[in-house]
Motif scaffolding. Structure first.
Motif, short mmCIF file in Angstrom:
data_model
loop_
_atom_site.label_atom_id
_atom_site.label_comp_id
_atom_site.label_asym_id
_atom_site.label_seq_id
_atom_site.Cartn_x
_atom_site.Cartn_y
_atom_site.Cartn_z
N LEU A 45 0.80 -1.22 0.00
CA LEU A 45 0.00 0.00 0.00
C LEU A 45 0.84 1.28 0.00
CD1 LEU A 45 -2.90 -0.77 2.47
CD2 LEU A 45 -2.97 -0.72 0.00
N VAL A 46 1.78 1.35 0.95
CA VAL A 46 2.46 2.62 1.14
C VAL A 46 3.31 2.98 -0.07
CG1 VAL A 46 4.04 3.90 2.61
CG2 VAL A 46 2.46 2.27 3.62
N THR A 49 1.30 3.68 -3.29
CA THR A 49 0.58 4.95 -3.23
C THR A 49 1.53 6.13 -3.39
OG1 THR A 49 -0.97 3.92 -1.70
CG2 THR A 49 -1.09 6.30 -1.92
N LEU A 232 -16.80 10.00 7.61
CA LEU A 232 -16.31 8.69 7.22
C LEU A 232 -17.23 8.04 6.19
CD1 LEU A 232 -13.85 7.10 8.25
CD2 LEU A 232 -15.41 5.77 9.63
N ASN A 236 -16.50 6.75 2.42
CA ASN A 236 -16.89 5.41 2.00
C ASN A 236 -17.73 5.47 0.73
OD1 ASN A 236 -17.79 2.77 1.85
ND2 ASN A 236 -18.15 2.59 4.04
N GLY A 239 -15.78 6.54 -2.44
CA GLY A 239 -14.87 5.55 -2.99
C GLY A 239 -15.54 4.31 -3.54
N SER A 277 -6.90 9.84 -9.11
CA SER A 277 -6.74 9.01 -7.92
C SER A 277 -6.16 9.79 -6.77
CB SER A 277 -5.84 7.82 -8.24
OG SER A 277 -6.34 7.10 -9.33
N MET A 280 -8.65 11.81 -5.16
CA MET A 280 -9.50 10.98 -4.32
C MET A 280 -8.81 10.66 -3.01
SD MET A 280 -11.55 8.13 -6.45
CE MET A 280 -12.45 7.61 -5.01
N ILE A 281 -7.53 10.29 -3.10
CA ILE A 281 -6.79 9.95 -1.88
C ILE A 281 -6.81 11.12 -0.91
CG2 ILE A 281 -4.54 9.38 -0.92
CD1 ILE A 281 -3.85 7.99 -3.45
N THR A 284 -10.28 11.31 0.78
CA THR A 284 -10.62 10.26 1.74
C THR A 284 -9.67 10.27 2.93
OG1 THR A 284 -9.41 8.71 0.36
CG2 THR A 284 -11.79 8.74 0.13
N THR A 285 -8.39 10.56 2.71
CA THR A 285 -7.47 10.60 3.84
C THR A 285 -7.83 11.72 4.80
OG1 THR A 285 -5.75 9.88 2.31
CG2 THR A 285 -5.04 10.59 4.49
N VAL A 288 -10.62 10.52 6.94
CA VAL A 288 -10.26 9.58 8.00
C VAL A 288 -9.55 10.31 9.13
CG1 VAL A 288 -8.82 7.60 8.55
CG2 VAL A 288 -10.16 7.60 6.48
N TYR A 291 -12.04 12.03 11.11
CA TYR A 291 -12.77 11.05 11.90
C TYR A 291 -12.03 10.71 13.18
CZ TYR A 291 -14.67 6.61 13.38
OH TYR A 291 -15.20 5.60 14.13
N ARG A 292 -10.72 10.48 13.07
CA ARG A 292 -9.94 10.11 14.24
C ARG A 292 -9.99 11.21 15.29
NH1 ARG A 292 -7.89 5.63 16.22
NH2 ARG A 292 -5.93 6.59 16.80
N ALA B 135 -8.55 4.22 4.45
CA ALA B 135 -8.51 5.58 3.90
C ALA B 135 -8.36 5.57 2.38
CB ALA B 135 -7.37 6.37 4.52
N LEU B 136 -7.96 4.45 1.81
CA LEU B 136 -7.72 4.40 0.37
C LEU B 136 -8.85 3.69 -0.34
CD1 LEU B 136 -3.97 3.31 0.37
CD2 LEU B 136 -4.86 5.57 -0.13
N PRO B 137 -9.53 4.36 -1.26
CA PRO B 137 -10.54 3.66 -2.05
C PRO B 137 -9.88 2.54 -2.83
CG PRO B 137 -10.64 6.03 -2.42
CD PRO B 137 -9.40 5.77 -1.64
N VAL B 140 -8.26 3.07 -6.19
CA VAL B 140 -6.97 3.73 -6.14
C VAL B 140 -5.87 2.73 -5.78
CG1 VAL B 140 -5.65 5.43 -4.88
CG2 VAL B 140 -7.97 5.95 -5.58
N ALA B 144 -2.65 2.08 -8.01
CA ALA B 144 -1.32 2.25 -7.43
C ALA B 144 -0.49 0.97 -7.61
CB ALA B 144 -1.42 2.62 -5.96
#
Lengths: 306, 299
Positions: A45-46, A49, A232, A236, A239, A277, A280-281, A284-285, A288, A291-292, B135-137, B140, B144
């Motif tokens: 993921l990391v 991305t 949140l 959701n 996405g 993308s 979008m990231i 959504t980030t 989140v 939200y926290r 957090a990532l759709p 995406v 990625a």
């Protein structure tokens, strides 16, 4: 001390090994299996991305450019996509949050305790249903020959089509709601558990009505959580790909679907997908993170401490 | 000690919901209660109607104009089984979901155990990091992965292995939170310390005291992961697509072509979701039972 141990330690063991468990003996030892975990997430993921973000602002790995973002944000087609996605997500998030929170309140204060397990199972089903199955289930219910469509037509003479179309923003709204409302319900439920019975009783003994309790104590305490859940849910909804794709197959212009369509395209369009993308990231980030922060504020009031 | 408050992040919906099931009860009468129950009736109806419609449709012969089907038969199911791609895609989805479950379990169990026993300070960072997949759709994530591995290691593209890796990554939050809540409920740290003072090695405590109590967390997290991976569409379509067709991908290709077979396949999907949900709720109450027993012992 807890009594949940199933068997006693093996008799005859001489003593704990030489290591003192809660001291840092070595950095690697401290990290341990966490290392595998973080490495896995980094690889899956990391890193991808970050690579995506980086490649969206570079040409041939060298020159910095915002050209793709400019293209995306000035193209009426993609702007419409963003507009649709935002409209749909805000609407469904608002509806789902409102209904879900009320359902959680009703669950806590109106439903008999004996029924709780069954009701929870039901809501779990609604959240575990895959996107394609959900899409078809709604076709079976509200499609051109869906159960409800036929019932309305033959029993009440009401013809839904062609004014209503399931493969539209309105139809998607209903489908998203099916998935999002139980989600809101399940995520809001713990917050209601934090509203102490003692608070309600104290308010009532002081002469307040239940309505006043909720207006001045209950709702303000819950508001950060509800706001956070809204954000949140928005993320959701924004996405969502599966149910939208299965239902509309691209007839509705939404950002996740556009990214999906750009997947197999020629090279120059891939950069466009990157820009879409990354946007979008970012959205959504941010959701989140918000939200926290917000849910910690509610936790301040509702966390049980011993 | 934080007790059974758990997290306000409700990924481990099952553990939280089981705790709620034992929370203080409702009032018994009044306008609010009636409204609340009415709301729930509507909510239940809304949740159940699409499923009923699908099931009915899958068992019907002709159903164009009448309120209920004109006849019942198993033709849709026969047609579904007769379809070439059915069995392979079903197998693929099952293998994929099982593989995802295995990967996620192998990653999360040691991690959560480690955090609770040896490195509590890793807790907050691990929490935050486990939120990343959420957090990532998933679109995406797919893009990625394709971009990154397309340049770094192209041989992995379009393989089910990549899909498995992706599913593992996005499913981690569900298992992590299930196990985390489980650990808190059984108070793993105290178990470990008690074991240490009694002379047990850390692996003995692990084997005899902690792992046997992870049942509820593993089951609830496991079912969430399995059901999620089984019904997942976005990554399956975008990472491997028709080259390795999973059940949802095949299902989507049918949705506008053959409604009957699609309905039968959807019922299969619903069955998976239902079994998972039932298992979750059943096992989650065991988690609650453990915590309640501990509370009664007067920690």
């Amino acid at each position: 001390m807890p009594a949940a141990v199933n068997s006693s330690p093996t008799p005859g063991s001489v003593g704990a090994s030489g290591r003192v468990p809660w001291k840092l003996t070595a950095p690697l030892e401290h990290v341990g299996p966490a290392g595998f975990f973080f490495a896995y997430l980094a690889l899956t993921l990391v890193a991808p991305t970050l690579y995506l973000v980086w490649s969206s602002v570079t040409i041939d790995g060298a020159n910095f450019t915002l050209e793709r973002y400019q293209r995306v944000l000035t193209d009426p087609f993609y702007l419409r996509g963003f507009g649709n996605s935002i409209k749909l997500s805000v609407a469904t998030a608002l509806e789902a949050t409102l209904i879900g929170a009320l359902v959680a309140a009703a669950f806590t204060y109106a439903m008999p305790v004996r029924s709780r397990k069954a009701l929870l199972t039901l809501t779990n089903i609604a959240t575990n249903l895959g996107g394609v199955s959900l899409a078809f289930a709604f076709v079976a219910l509200l499609g051109t020959n869906g159960m409800l469509t036929i019932m309305l037509r033959s029993a009440l003479g009401i013809e839904l089509y062609p004014e209503f179309n399931l493969a539209s923003l309105m139809g998607l709204n209903l489908v998203y709601l099916y998935h999002l409302t139980p989600f809101v319900f399940l995520v809001t439920l713990p917050a209601f558990r934090g509203i102490r019975r003692q608070w309600i009783e104290a308010a009532l003994t002081l002469g307040a009505t239940r309505w006043q309790f909720w207006r001045y104590v209950g709702v303000p305490v819950l508001m950060p959580t509800i706001l956070a859940v809204f954000i949140l849910t928005f993320a959701n909804a924004f996405g969502t790909y599966s149910s939208a794709m299965a239902l509309t197959v691209g007839r509705v212009n939404l950002v996740p679907l556009q990214i999906g369509f750009l997947f197999g395209e020629a090279a120059f369009d891939k950069e466009l997908a990157d820009a879409l993308s990354v946007l979008m990231i970012l959205m959504t980030t941010a959701c989140v993170i918000f939200y926290r922060i917000a849910s910690r504020r509610t936790a301040r009031w509702t966390e049980r401490t011993r | 000690m934080k007790g059974e408050s758990g997290q306000t992040v409700g990924w481990d919906v099952a553990a939280e919901s089981s705790a709620v099931a034992a929370a203080p009860g409702p009032a018994h009468s009044g306008l609010g209660v009636s409204l609340g129950r009415a709301l729930w009736i509507v909510f239940v109806a809304y949740s159940v109607l699409p499923l009923i419609a699908t099931a009915l449709f899958s068992f019907s012969t002709r159903w164009m104009t009448t309120v209920l089907p004109e006849g019942l038969s198993l033709d849709s199911y026969a047609a579904m089984v007769a379809e070439g791609p059915f069995l392979p895609s079903l197998l693929r989805s099952t293998v994929l979901a099982s593989g995802t479950l295995a990967v996620v379990t192998l990653l999360c169990v040691p991690l959560v155990t480690w955090i609770h026993i040896r490195a509590p300070r890793l807790g907050p960072p691990a929490e935050v990091i486990s939120l990343i997949p959420f957090a990532l759709p998933w679109v995406v994530v797919a893009l990625a992965l394709v971009r990154f591995y397309g340049d770094v290691y192209p041989r992995i593209l379009n393989t089910p292995f990549l899909l498995l890796l992706a599913h593992g990554a996005v499913s981690i939050p569900y298992m992590y939170w299930a196990l985390d809540n489980n650990m808190r409920a059984i108070n793993a740290r105290s178990l470990y310390e008690a074991g240490a003072t009694l002379g047990a090695r850390w692996d003995q405590t692990l084997r005899h005291a902690i792992l046997p109590n992870l049942g509820p967390g593993l089951t609830t997290g496991g079912m969430l992961v399995f059901a999620g991976s089984f019904g997942e569409f976005a990554l399956s379509r975008l990472l491997v697509g028709a080259g390795w067709q999973t059940l949802p991908v095949w299902q989507a290709s049918l949705i506008n072509r053959d409604a009957r077979v699609t309905s039968a396949v959807t019922v299969v999907g619903i069955a998976v979701a239902v079994s998972a949900s039932v298992a979750i709720t059943v096992w989650a109450s065991r988690l609650r039972g453990e915590a309640a027993a501990d509370a009664n012992e007067g920690r």
